[in-house]
Design a protein around this motif. Structure first.
Motif, PDB file in Angstrom:
ATOM      1  N   LEU A  14       1.090  -1.164  -0.220  1.00  0.00           N
ATOM      2  CA  LEU A  14       0.116   0.375   0.121  1.00  0.00           C
ATOM      3  C   LEU A  14       0.890   0.853   0.156  1.00  0.00           C
ATOM      4  CD1 LEU A  14      -2.651  -0.829   2.289  1.00  0.00           C
ATOM      5  CD2 LEU A  14      -3.037  -0.869   0.429  1.00  0.00           C
ATOM      6  N   ASP A  15       0.176   2.289  -0.177  1.00  0.00           N
ATOM      7  CA  ASP A  15       0.864   3.367  -0.513  1.00  0.00           C
ATOM      8  C   ASP A  15       1.587   4.455   0.759  1.00  0.00           C
ATOM      9  OD1 ASP A  15       1.878   6.168  -2.516  1.00  0.00           O
ATOM     10  OD2 ASP A  15       0.441   6.654  -0.340  1.00  0.00           O
ATOM     11  N   ILE A  16       2.509   4.731   1.072  1.00  0.00           N
ATOM     12  CA  ILE A  16       3.537   4.974   2.633  1.00  0.00           C
ATOM     13  C   ILE A  16       1.643   5.876   3.162  1.00  0.00           C
ATOM     14  CG2 ILE A  16       4.599   6.690   1.738  1.00  0.00           C
ATOM     15  CD1 ILE A  16       6.255   5.356   4.206  1.00  0.00           C
ATOM     16  N   ALA A  17       1.389   6.145   1.613  1.00  0.00           N
ATOM     17  CA  ALA A  17       0.848   7.610   2.707  1.00  0.00           C
ATOM     18  C   ALA A  17      -0.561   7.545   3.503  1.00  0.00           C
ATOM     19  CB  ALA A  17       0.165   8.347   1.657  1.00  0.00           C
ATOM     20  N   ALA A  18      -0.745   6.457   3.499  1.00  0.00           N
ATOM     21  CA  ALA A  18      -1.721   5.378   3.790  1.00  0.00           C
ATOM     22  C   ALA A  18      -1.492   4.824   5.797  1.00  0.00           C
ATOM     23  CB  ALA A  18      -2.203   3.612   3.323  1.00  0.00           C
ATOM     24  N   LEU A  19      -0.049   5.157   5.783  1.00  0.00           N
ATOM     25  CA  LEU A  19      -0.027   5.663   6.979  1.00  0.00           C
ATOM     26  C   LEU A  19       0.446   6.851   8.085  1.00  0.00           C
ATOM     27  CD1 LEU A  19       3.070   3.359   6.985  1.00  0.00           C
ATOM     28  CD2 LEU A  19       1.756   2.380   7.408  1.00  0.00           C
ATOM     29  N   GLU A  20      -0.368   7.579   6.932  1.00  0.00           N
ATOM     30  CA  GLU A  20      -0.654   9.255   7.656  1.00  0.00           C
ATOM     31  C   GLU A  20      -1.774   8.799   8.711  1.00  0.00           C
ATOM     32  OE1 GLU A  20       0.970  12.264   4.772  1.00  0.00           O
ATOM     33  OE2 GLU A  20       0.034  11.380   4.223  1.00  0.00           O
ATOM     34  N   ASP A  21      -2.018   9.938   9.976  1.00  0.00           N
ATOM     35  CA  ASP A  21      -2.729  10.077  11.003  1.00  0.00           C
ATOM     36  C   ASP A  21      -3.800  11.110   9.692  1.00  0.00           C
ATOM     37  OD1 ASP A  21      -2.111   8.536  12.763  1.00  0.00           O
ATOM     38  OD2 ASP A  21      -1.484  10.628  13.651  1.00  0.00           O
ATOM     39  N   ASP A  22      -5.372  10.878  10.094  1.00  0.00           N
ATOM     40  CA  ASP A  22      -6.297  11.507   9.405  1.00  0.00           C
ATOM     41  C   ASP A  22      -6.202  13.137  10.038  1.00  0.00           C
ATOM     42  OD1 ASP A  22      -8.246  13.280   8.872  1.00  0.00           O
ATOM     43  OD2 ASP A  22     -10.035  12.284   9.073  1.00  0.00           O
ATOM     44  N   GLU A  23      -5.554  14.014   8.907  1.00  0.00           N
ATOM     45  CA  GLU A  23      -5.357  15.796   9.385  1.00  0.00           C
ATOM     46  C   GLU A  23      -6.921  16.003  10.472  1.00  0.00           C
ATOM     47  OE1 GLU A  23      -2.618  16.889   9.504  1.00  0.00           O
ATOM     48  OE2 GLU A  23      -1.599  15.853   7.846  1.00  0.00           O
ATOM     49  N   GLY A  24      -7.682  15.280  10.391  1.00  0.00           N
ATOM     50  CA  GLY A  24      -9.012  16.273  11.365  1.00  0.00           C
ATOM     51  C   GLY A  24      -8.981  15.993  12.448  1.00  0.00           C
ATOM     52  N   SER A  25      -8.511  15.180  12.990  1.00  0.00           N
ATOM     53  CA  SER A  25      -8.166  14.661  14.872  1.00  0.00           C
ATOM     54  C   SER A  25      -7.467  14.815  15.014  1.00  0.00           C
ATOM     55  CB  SER A  25      -7.310  12.671  14.426  1.00  0.00           C
ATOM     56  OG  SER A  25      -6.266  12.834  13.374  1.00  0.00           O
ATOM     57  N   ASP A  26      -6.688  16.144  14.443  1.00  0.00           N
ATOM     58  CA  ASP A  26      -5.839  17.101  14.991  1.00  0.00           C
ATOM     59  C   ASP A  26      -6.686  17.800  16.384  1.00  0.00           C
ATOM     60  OD1 ASP A  26      -3.561  19.876  14.433  1.00  0.00           O
ATOM     61  OD2 ASP A  26      -3.664  18.548  16.230  1.00  0.00           O
ATOM     62  N   SER A  27      -6.341  18.016  17.450  1.00  0.00           N
ATOM     63  CA  SER A  27      -6.595  18.800  18.505  1.00  0.00           C
ATOM     64  C   SER A  27      -6.449  20.684  18.441  1.00  0.00           C
ATOM     65  CB  SER A  27      -6.672  18.523  19.641  1.00  0.00           C
ATOM     66  OG  SER A  27      -5.749  17.796  20.407  1.00  0.00           O
ATOM     67  N   SER A  28      -6.644  21.541  17.843  1.00  0.00           N
ATOM     68  CA  SER A  28      -6.210  22.765  17.787  1.00  0.00           C
ATOM     69  C   SER A  28      -6.283  23.576  19.275  1.00  0.00           C
ATOM     70  CB  SER A  28      -7.338  23.876  17.194  1.00  0.00           C
ATOM     71  OG  SER A  28      -8.276  23.534  17.147  1.00  0.00           O
ATOM     72  N   TYR A  29      -5.076  24.024  19.567  1.00  0.00           N
ATOM     73  CA  TYR A  29      -5.573  24.512  20.879  1.00  0.00           C
ATOM     74  C   TYR A  29      -4.949  26.552  20.629  1.00  0.00           C
ATOM     75  CZ  TYR A  29      -0.456  24.783  20.471  1.00  0.00           C
ATOM     76  OH  TYR A  29       0.731  24.076  20.609  1.00  0.00           O
ATOM     77  N   SER A  30      -5.872  26.655  21.479  1.00  0.00           N
ATOM     78  CA  SER A  30      -5.699  28.897  21.718  1.00  0.00           C
ATOM     79  C   SER A  30      -4.037  29.035  22.363  1.00  0.00           C
ATOM     80  CB  SER A  30      -5.942  28.942  22.648  1.00  0.00           C
ATOM     81  OG  SER A  30      -6.324  30.511  22.490  1.00  0.00           O
ATOM     82  N   LYS A  31      -3.001  29.547  21.212  1.00  0.00           N
ATOM     83  CA  LYS A  31      -1.842  29.662  21.735  1.00  0.00           C
ATOM     84  C   LYS A  31      -1.929  30.959  22.475  1.00  0.00           C
ATOM     85  CE  LYS A  31       0.032  27.709  17.549  1.00  0.00           C
ATOM     86  NZ  LYS A  31       1.101  28.036  16.535  1.00  0.00           N
ATOM     87  N   ASN A 225      11.068   3.830   3.692  1.00  0.00           N
ATOM     88  CA  ASN A 225      10.537   2.779   3.367  1.00  0.00           C
ATOM     89  C   ASN A 225       9.413   3.058   5.316  1.00  0.00           C
ATOM     90  OD1 ASN A 225      10.251   0.041   4.731  1.00  0.00           O
ATOM     91  ND2 ASN A 225      12.595  -0.156   3.934  1.00  0.00           N
ATOM     92  N   SER A 226       8.766   2.231   4.477  1.00  0.00           N
ATOM     93  CA  SER A 226       7.567   1.559   5.686  1.00  0.00           C
ATOM     94  C   SER A 226       7.579   1.076   6.802  1.00  0.00           C
ATOM     95  CB  SER A 226       6.113   1.701   4.983  1.00  0.00           C
ATOM     96  OG  SER A 226       5.869   0.132   4.944  1.00  0.00           O
ATOM     97  N   MET A 227       8.644   0.425   6.645  1.00  0.00           N
ATOM     98  CA  MET A 227       8.955  -0.966   7.775  1.00  0.00           C
ATOM     99  C   MET A 227      10.095  -0.523   8.732  1.00  0.00           C
ATOM    100  SD  MET A 227       7.456  -4.026   7.127  1.00  0.00           S
ATOM    101  CE  MET A 227       8.410  -5.051   8.206  1.00  0.00           C
ATOM    102  N   LYS A 228      10.447   0.766   8.587  1.00  0.00           N
ATOM    103  CA  LYS A 228      11.656   1.704   9.153  1.00  0.00           C
ATOM    104  C   LYS A 228      10.908   2.866   9.835  1.00  0.00           C
ATOM    105  CE  LYS A 228      15.851   0.244   6.378  1.00  0.00           C
ATOM    106  NZ  LYS A 228      17.111   0.426   5.613  1.00  0.00           N
ATOM    107  N   ILE A 229       9.779   3.761   8.988  1.00  0.00           N
ATOM    108  CA  ILE A 229       9.183   4.592  10.093  1.00  0.00           C
ATOM    109  C   ILE A 229       8.168   4.530  10.847  1.00  0.00           C
ATOM    110  CG2 ILE A 229      10.219   6.370   8.813  1.00  0.00           C
ATOM    111  CD1 ILE A 229       8.440   6.731   6.559  1.00  0.00           C
ATOM    112  N   SER A 230       7.718   3.350  10.604  1.00  0.00           N
ATOM    113  CA  SER A 230       6.591   3.053  11.129  1.00  0.00           C
ATOM    114  C   SER A 230       6.553   2.188  12.850  1.00  0.00           C
ATOM    115  CB  SER A 230       5.551   1.945  10.390  1.00  0.00           C
ATOM    116  OG  SER A 230       5.814   1.025  10.292  1.00  0.00           O
TER     117      SER A 230
END
Length: 307
Positions: A14-31, A225-230
């Protein structure tokens, strides 16, 4: 803890991009939000989930002391990890107030519930087998502050567990809540050792990491290499996220790979930049290979020079 099931990655093709998280799951916060001075970091032992909380007036708990705090599931026992002066990655409404210090009665009750959780683990598996459901139980937890049981499980599919809940309520005579969790949440709860030989970041370091992207791996000059960075969870390593900012900042003061500079009467091409060691490798048109400390590089306009 995430309510959204994260699909695991089993196929290495599978494409390595499939290992990424959903950007929408980020919890924004007030700086710009100024957090209260009496802010403490707490930890729920059963899930390794961190909680930021303030203490009632007049209460200053010691590190390691246990308190009763409101969680998303109800009042529960948490361990005080200490004062938090610079909280990272949280929103103002993430901060709660501790209900009270845990007394001997609470601690004794918590020990009794641990034994009850072991029994519940067996009962849950028996009921799942009876209903022929595709569910893997990860952990069971009984709240200390109120009569409620939590069952965290994983599955490759959405599960209709309504009949299962009825059976569990009949057995335990209390409120029952089942939560289907993703692979990152499972790793955070169960724990383990990563490829670095240290405990999982999500279990030991911080449970509120921002989504991890391939761009972070590229910025750190890592092999794609997905095996090395996952990690063992099948997602990109959590450490890519909290190390990314340092690499991005360090590289702003260093020349990019491929940059050409004039040195010692010869034109050199920069082949490798190592932000950690602050060393730059370059090759000259005359065949020379040099390794130079990054502190010798200065930028004048759009041009780099070596002192």
């Amino acid at each position: 803890m995430s309510d959204i099931f994260e699909k695991d990655i089993d196929d290495e093709s599978l494409d390595i991009a499939a290992l990424e998280d959903d950007e929408g799951s980020d919890s924004s916060y007030s700086k710009n939000y100024v957090f209260p001075d009496n802010l403490y970091k707490l930890k729920l032992v059963y899930s390794s989930e961190g909680i930021y909380a303030t203490m009632p007036e007049g209460i200053t708990p010691a590190d390691g002391q246990k308190v009763i705090v409101p969680t998303r599931y109800g009042d529960d026992l948490a361990i005080n990890l200490g004062r938090s002066k610079k909280p990272v990655g949280i929103k103002p409404n993430d901060v709660v107030q501790v209900t009270r210090m845990a007394d001997k009665k609470d601690l004794d009750h918590a020990e009794e519930l641990v034994e009850k959780e072991k029994q519940a683990f067996t009962v849950f598996r028996e009921k799942v087998a009876y209903h022929n459901l595709d569910m893997k139980l990860i952990t069971v937890h009984f709240l200390v502050g109120e009569p409620k049981a939590l069952f965290f499980f994983s599955s490759d599919n959405r599960v209709d567990f309504r009949e299962l809940v009825k059976d569990l309520v009949a057995v335990f005579k209390m409120r029952i809540e089942l939560r289907q969790i993703g692979v990152r949440d499972e790793s955070r709860i169960t724990g383990g050792l990563g490829v670095c030989g240290r405990p999982y970041c999500c279990h030991q370091v911080n449970d509120k990491l921002r989504p991890v992207s391939i761009r972070m791996a590229k910025e750190q000059n890592l092999s794609l290499n997905s095996m090395k960075i996952s990690g063992q969870c099948g997602r990109l390593l959590c450490c890519l996220s909290y190390e990314y900012d340092w690499y991005a900042e360090a590289k702003r003061t260093l020349p990019n790979e491929g940059t050409r500079v004039q040195y010692d009467g010869t034109m050199f091409r920069i082949n490798e930049v190592n932000p950690i060691t602050s060393m730059v490798k370059m090759s000259g048109d005359d065949g020379r290979l040099l390794e130079v400390n990054a502190s010798r590089f200065t930028r004048k306009g759009n041009r780099w020079e070596i002192n």
